[in-house]
Design a protein around this motif. Sequence first.
Motif, PDB file in Angstrom:
ATOM      1  N   GLY A 140      45.389 -66.476 -30.051  1.00  0.00           N
ATOM      2  CA  GLY A 140      46.258 -67.145 -29.078  1.00  0.00           C
ATOM      3  C   GLY A 140      46.368 -68.638 -29.347  1.00  0.00           C
ATOM      4  N   LYS A 141      47.468 -69.200 -28.832  1.00  0.00           N
ATOM      5  CA  LYS A 141      47.673 -70.654 -28.918  1.00  0.00           C
ATOM      6  C   LYS A 141      47.306 -71.250 -27.569  1.00  0.00           C
ATOM      7  CE  LYS A 141      51.705 -72.016 -29.730  1.00  0.00           C
ATOM      8  NZ  LYS A 141      53.068 -71.504 -29.873  1.00  0.00           N
ATOM      9  N   ILE A 142      46.581 -72.356 -27.590  1.00  0.00           N
ATOM     10  CA  ILE A 142      46.108 -72.929 -26.328  1.00  0.00           C
ATOM     11  C   ILE A 142      46.953 -74.126 -25.925  1.00  0.00           C
ATOM     12  CG2 ILE A 142      44.172 -74.074 -25.177  1.00  0.00           C
ATOM     13  CD1 ILE A 142      42.323 -72.483 -27.138  1.00  0.00           C
ATOM     14  N   GLN A 143      47.392 -74.137 -24.683  1.00  0.00           N
ATOM     15  CA  GLN A 143      47.954 -75.360 -24.115  1.00  0.00           C
ATOM     16  C   GLN A 143      47.016 -75.823 -23.003  1.00  0.00           C
ATOM     17  OE1 GLN A 143      52.133 -75.430 -22.957  1.00  0.00           O
ATOM     18  NE2 GLN A 143      51.711 -77.014 -21.424  1.00  0.00           N
ATOM     19  N   TYR A 144      46.609 -77.076 -23.096  1.00  0.00           N
ATOM     20  CA  TYR A 144      45.645 -77.592 -22.121  1.00  0.00           C
ATOM     21  C   TYR A 144      46.321 -78.223 -20.917  1.00  0.00           C
ATOM     22  CZ  TYR A 144      41.955 -76.717 -25.465  1.00  0.00           C
ATOM     23  OH  TYR A 144      41.081 -76.104 -26.310  1.00  0.00           O
ATOM     24  N   LEU A 145      45.743 -77.966 -19.765  1.00  0.00           N
ATOM     25  CA  LEU A 145      46.191 -78.599 -18.524  1.00  0.00           C
ATOM     26  C   LEU A 145      45.104 -79.584 -18.116  1.00  0.00           C
ATOM     27  CD1 LEU A 145      47.115 -75.255 -16.713  1.00  0.00           C
ATOM     28  CD2 LEU A 145      48.706 -76.785 -17.898  1.00  0.00           C
ATOM     29  N   PRO A 146      45.399 -80.883 -18.176  1.00  0.00           N
ATOM     30  CA  PRO A 146      44.363 -81.869 -17.875  1.00  0.00           C
ATOM     31  C   PRO A 146      43.935 -81.823 -16.410  1.00  0.00           C
ATOM     32  CG  PRO A 146      46.481 -82.947 -18.217  1.00  0.00           C
ATOM     33  CD  PRO A 146      46.675 -81.508 -18.566  1.00  0.00           C
ATOM     34  N   LEU A 147      42.635 -81.912 -16.175  1.00  0.00           N
ATOM     35  CA  LEU A 147      42.107 -81.974 -14.815  1.00  0.00           C
ATOM     36  C   LEU A 147      41.755 -83.422 -14.499  1.00  0.00           C
ATOM     37  CD1 LEU A 147      39.664 -78.906 -14.797  1.00  0.00           C
ATOM     38  CD2 LEU A 147      42.095 -78.980 -14.210  1.00  0.00           C
ATOM     39  N   LYS A 148      42.304 -83.902 -13.381  1.00  0.00           N
ATOM     40  CA  LYS A 148      42.074 -85.311 -13.010  1.00  0.00           C
ATOM     41  C   LYS A 148      41.434 -85.383 -11.631  1.00  0.00           C
ATOM     42  CE  LYS A 148      44.840 -87.334 -16.309  1.00  0.00           C
ATOM     43  NZ  LYS A 148      46.257 -86.939 -16.325  1.00  0.00           N
ATOM     44  N   ALA A 149      40.601 -86.401 -11.467  1.00  0.00           N
ATOM     45  CA  ALA A 149      39.967 -86.622 -10.159  1.00  0.00           C
ATOM     46  C   ALA A 149      41.027 -86.766  -9.074  1.00  0.00           C
ATOM     47  CB  ALA A 149      39.085 -87.864 -10.204  1.00  0.00           C
ATOM     48  N   SER A 150      42.155 -87.420  -9.430  1.00  0.00           N
ATOM     49  CA  SER A 150      43.210 -87.673  -8.442  1.00  0.00           C
ATOM     50  C   SER A 150      43.835 -86.379  -7.916  1.00  0.00           C
ATOM     51  CB  SER A 150      44.289 -88.558  -9.063  1.00  0.00           C
ATOM     52  OG  SER A 150      44.794 -87.947 -10.235  1.00  0.00           O
ATOM     53  N   ASN A 151      43.670 -85.290  -8.645  1.00  0.00           N
ATOM     54  CA  ASN A 151      44.208 -83.997  -8.200  1.00  0.00           C
ATOM     55  C   ASN A 151      43.081 -83.016  -7.840  1.00  0.00           C
ATOM     56  OD1 ASN A 151      46.771 -82.751  -7.685  1.00  0.00           O
ATOM     57  ND2 ASN A 151      46.303 -81.288  -9.323  1.00  0.00           N
ATOM     58  N   GLY A 152      41.902 -83.577  -7.541  1.00  0.00           N
ATOM     59  CA  GLY A 152      40.772 -82.721  -7.176  1.00  0.00           C
ATOM     60  C   GLY A 152      40.315 -81.836  -8.319  1.00  0.00           C
ATOM     61  N   PHE A 153      40.572 -82.238  -9.563  1.00  0.00           N
ATOM     62  CA  PHE A 153      40.233 -81.456 -10.758  1.00  0.00           C
ATOM     63  C   PHE A 153      40.840 -80.058 -10.718  1.00  0.00           C
ATOM     64  CE2 PHE A 153      36.751 -84.621 -10.515  1.00  0.00           C
ATOM     65  CZ  PHE A 153      36.972 -85.257 -11.729  1.00  0.00           C
ATOM     66  N   LEU A 154      42.015 -79.947 -10.098  1.00  0.00           N
ATOM     67  CA  LEU A 154      42.798 -78.706 -10.136  1.00  0.00           C
ATOM     68  C   LEU A 154      43.963 -78.928 -11.090  1.00  0.00           C
ATOM     69  CD1 LEU A 154      43.055 -78.104  -6.281  1.00  0.00           C
ATOM     70  CD2 LEU A 154      41.627 -76.794  -7.868  1.00  0.00           C
ATOM     71  N   PRO A 155      44.401 -77.894 -11.833  1.00  0.00           N
ATOM     72  CA  PRO A 155      45.596 -78.084 -12.668  1.00  0.00           C
ATOM     73  C   PRO A 155      46.813 -78.268 -11.764  1.00  0.00           C
ATOM     74  CG  PRO A 155      44.905 -75.783 -12.683  1.00  0.00           C
ATOM     75  CD  PRO A 155      43.850 -76.537 -11.921  1.00  0.00           C
ATOM     76  N   LYS A 156      47.772 -79.064 -12.233  1.00  0.00           N
ATOM     77  CA  LYS A 156      48.986 -79.285 -11.446  1.00  0.00           C
ATOM     78  C   LYS A 156      49.892 -78.068 -11.556  1.00  0.00           C
ATOM     79  CE  LYS A 156      49.597 -84.165 -10.886  1.00  0.00           C
ATOM     80  NZ  LYS A 156      49.579 -85.299 -11.823  1.00  0.00           N
ATOM     81  N   ILE A 157      50.355 -77.573 -10.418  1.00  0.00           N
ATOM     82  CA  ILE A 157      51.238 -76.404 -10.397  1.00  0.00           C
ATOM     83  C   ILE A 157      52.497 -76.706 -11.225  1.00  0.00           C
ATOM     84  CG2 ILE A 157      52.657 -74.926  -8.911  1.00  0.00           C
ATOM     85  CD1 ILE A 157      49.627 -74.371  -8.693  1.00  0.00           C
ATOM     86  N   GLN A 158      52.958 -77.951 -11.126  1.00  0.00           N
ATOM     87  CA  GLN A 158      54.144 -78.354 -11.889  1.00  0.00           C
ATOM     88  C   GLN A 158      53.929 -78.195 -13.403  1.00  0.00           C
ATOM     89  OE1 GLN A 158      56.970 -79.472 -10.131  1.00  0.00           O
ATOM     90  NE2 GLN A 158      57.878 -78.966 -12.111  1.00  0.00           N
ATOM     91  N   ASP A 159      52.721 -78.531 -13.875  1.00  0.00           N
ATOM     92  CA  ASP A 159      52.408 -78.383 -15.311  1.00  0.00           C
ATOM     93  C   ASP A 159      52.479 -76.911 -15.726  1.00  0.00           C
ATOM     94  OD1 ASP A 159      51.990 -81.081 -15.449  1.00  0.00           O
ATOM     95  OD2 ASP A 159      49.796 -80.980 -15.599  1.00  0.00           O
ATOM     96  N   ILE A 160      52.065 -76.023 -14.824  1.00  0.00           N
ATOM     97  CA  ILE A 160      52.094 -74.583 -15.130  1.00  0.00           C
ATOM     98  C   ILE A 160      53.544 -74.110 -15.155  1.00  0.00           C
ATOM     99  CG2 ILE A 160      51.380 -72.289 -14.337  1.00  0.00           C
ATOM    100  CD1 ILE A 160      48.968 -73.768 -12.937  1.00  0.00           C
TER     101      ILE A 160
END
Length: 388
Positions: A140-160
Amino acid sequence: MQIEFSERLTQLPPYLFLEIDKAKRAALAEGRDVISLGVGDPDQRTYGVIVEAMKKALDNGDNHHYPFDAGVPALRAEIAKWFKGRFSVDLDPATEIYPLIGSKEGLAHLPLAIINPGDKVLLTDPAYPAYQAAVTFAGGKIQYLPLKASNGFLPKIQDIENAKGARAIIVCYPNNPTAAVADKAFYTDLVKVCTEKNIMIISDLAYSEVYFDGVKPPSILEIPGAKDIAIEFHSFSKTYFMTGWRLGWACGNPRLISALARVKSNVDSGVFNAIQHAGIAALNMDPAEIEDMRFTYQQRRDALVNGCRAFGWKIDPPGASFYVWARLPSRFEDSMSCAKAFLDQANVLVTPGVGFGKSGEGYVRMALTISVDRIHEAVERIGRILAS
Ligand SMILES: *Cc1c(COP(=O)(O)O)cnc(C)c1O
């Protein structure tokens, strides 16, 4: 003959903890008293009732044969009962639950069953390193979703939503390494966007029972429609101090379960029956004992967080998991040099955040797998070098 490694093996990312491992071994060889906040392996022994159940199961010759692939029916029934009690979710023990040789085993094998070479899989950055290996092995090819403190270390739904052609996503809450927790609102949004985009959801709930202040982490399967697209991985390792036993389970979408079962039946022949019986005893344990486990980690968390805050290192107390994810003290440029300095100057081992992915840079992870006394000692030592 020159033995060449396969491409899939050489494609694995370099092991980033090498330098710190070397420094640790050197410190131990010199006889230094190293306090390890490094390893995510509970320091306590497995509960006596589980060990006793194992001994009894060992004496029964019926347990000495190949286990059935889908496991001891009584264990699956017990898991279904536990799941209903904990999450109010009904699972069919025959088609929606599958025992694993530890949840890592299932997480590693699942991509082989559902990912074709070149398929895109979404992973968070940082993440538990086993996901990356599992996806890589499947091509598989991996695309990373950065986790940021400003978003509670949750991936952004928009990025998905923007991730074109993704086939699957792996999420883990309570999270290792950031200790972040996801609430039902996040899972609701995740199920919605993944349903729209045809993205399978793989949820790792290894830390479901290690939570604090009475706030229970939810299962994604509590969300209506989740069972159509999601599989969730559970583990006995952290809840019952059973890391060495190798027992976990997958549950959720029956087609995903059967795909995983198909890979497993060609790779292993299931979990030793005696260990499955020990698992039944674990699930039936007195809840007060599990509450004690949480209380122990909570005391350790408070000792570490309050201790560090007392000398000016502002750390947020985690709501779950047995990790503290701390922004670097301001004098350090990167997580590797911070970990190196703690080890060299204070004999305290912490894990550099960058080892979990690029976005882990700027943080160190500290595991609460030592006694409060040792945590006090570690805090004192760190305080001393930060004051110098
Ligand atoms: C410890 C851990 C697991 C666990 O493992 P087992 O194979 O069940 O022991 C899975 N996921 C994460 C994020 C972990 O930290």
